[in-house]
Design an enzyme around this catalytic site. Structure first.
Site, mmCIF file in Angstrom:
data_model
loop_
_atom_site.group_PDB
_atom_site.id
_atom_site.type_symbol
_atom_site.label_atom_id
_atom_site.label_comp_id
_atom_site.label_asym_id
_atom_site.label_seq_id
_atom_site.Cartn_x
_atom_site.Cartn_y
_atom_site.Cartn_z
ATOM 1 C CD GLU A 4 26.491 51.031 23.255
ATOM 2 O OE1 GLU A 4 25.644 50.303 22.260
ATOM 3 O OE2 GLU A 4 26.199 51.485 24.437
ATOM 4 C CG ASP A 23 22.677 52.943 21.492
ATOM 5 O OD1 ASP A 23 23.022 51.684 21.129
ATOM 6 O OD2 ASP A 23 21.759 53.468 21.510
#
Length: 238
Positions: free
Chosen positions: A128, A56
């Site tokens: 992610e 992320d």
């Protein structure tokens, strides 16, 4: 790791278009959901949430850097909105759907029974985590190239000025270019207990089904359905 899982991961590497992956265990962890780890008493922390955290941060940096360099006159507030639109759940989940990533994720029985393989939140988190795994296994540069390649269509939306619009709006504008069309969203089915349902919606134009999407709310499912239909009509892979 057994032979079957090793072969599955090697296949996934090819699907992603990566040249190689040095440590398959890192990729395996990126594709292991906490529900599977809990049910199978996996080693402490052997699931993808830490890699998701790392990925992320890398996504934000890569997309933020790209937007900063390519749009020198865009103010900070607009840069933030554009970045948020590119790295949001819908784009990430849609990229995963293209890879059929759900087929490679290890999920607990409960998640499997409630449609976890196609759940947008699980797909986006896995994307992610895979980014984090590529960074750990290779380099920031490899992770950057992967991200920019996979999210190219969404970065192009920034150039066209469409990034602030939701997919239902974009879809409506696209199909009504040559005049009014009848667009409707219809609930196909729902799965899971009342406190954790997944909804599946269809979008129809003049009675013809053009896309289906899923989500934890009906509104999210409609957005995913609109996105799927938009891709189909434009013949693009976002």
């Amino acid at each position: 790791m057994d032979t079957e899982r090793k072969q599955q991961l090697e296949q996934f590497i090819q699907v992603l278009g990566l040249k190689e992956f040095h440590n398959l265990l890192v990729l395996d962890q990126a594709l292991t959901h906490s529900s599977y780890a809990n049910e199978n008493k996996a080693s402490h922390g052997y699931y993808n949430e830490r890699l998701e955290f790392l990925g992320d941060a890398i996504l934000d940096l890569v997309v933020g850097e790209y937007l900063f360099l390519h749009y020198p006159n865009m103010p900070e507030g607009e840069l933030s909105k554009a970045r948020a639109s590119v790295v949001s759940e819908t784009p990430l989940a849609s990229v995963c759907a293209k890879f059929h990533m759900g087929d490679y994720i290890l999920l607990g029985k409960g998640e499997l029974a409630t449609g976890g393989r196609t759940r947008p939140s699980i797909m986006a988190d896995a994307f992610e985590a895979v980014v984090g795994a590529i960074y750990i296994d290779s380099s920031y540069e490899e992770a950057r190239k992967f991200i920019l390649h996979q999210l190219k269509g969404y970065l192009d939306l920034v150039k066209s000025g469409h990034y602030e619009k939701d997919y239902k709006t974009l879809f409506q504008e696209y199909v009504q270019q040559e005049g009014p069309q009848h667009i409707e969203y219809e609930l196909c089915r729902s799965e899971g207990p009342d406190h954790d349902k997944t909804f599946y919606m269809e979008v129809k134009v003049n009675g013809k089904v053009l896309g289906e999407g899923s989500g934890k709310t009906k509104k999210d499912a409609e957005q995913h359905a609109a996105h799927t239909a938009l891709m189909k009509l434009k013949g693009e892979e976002f």
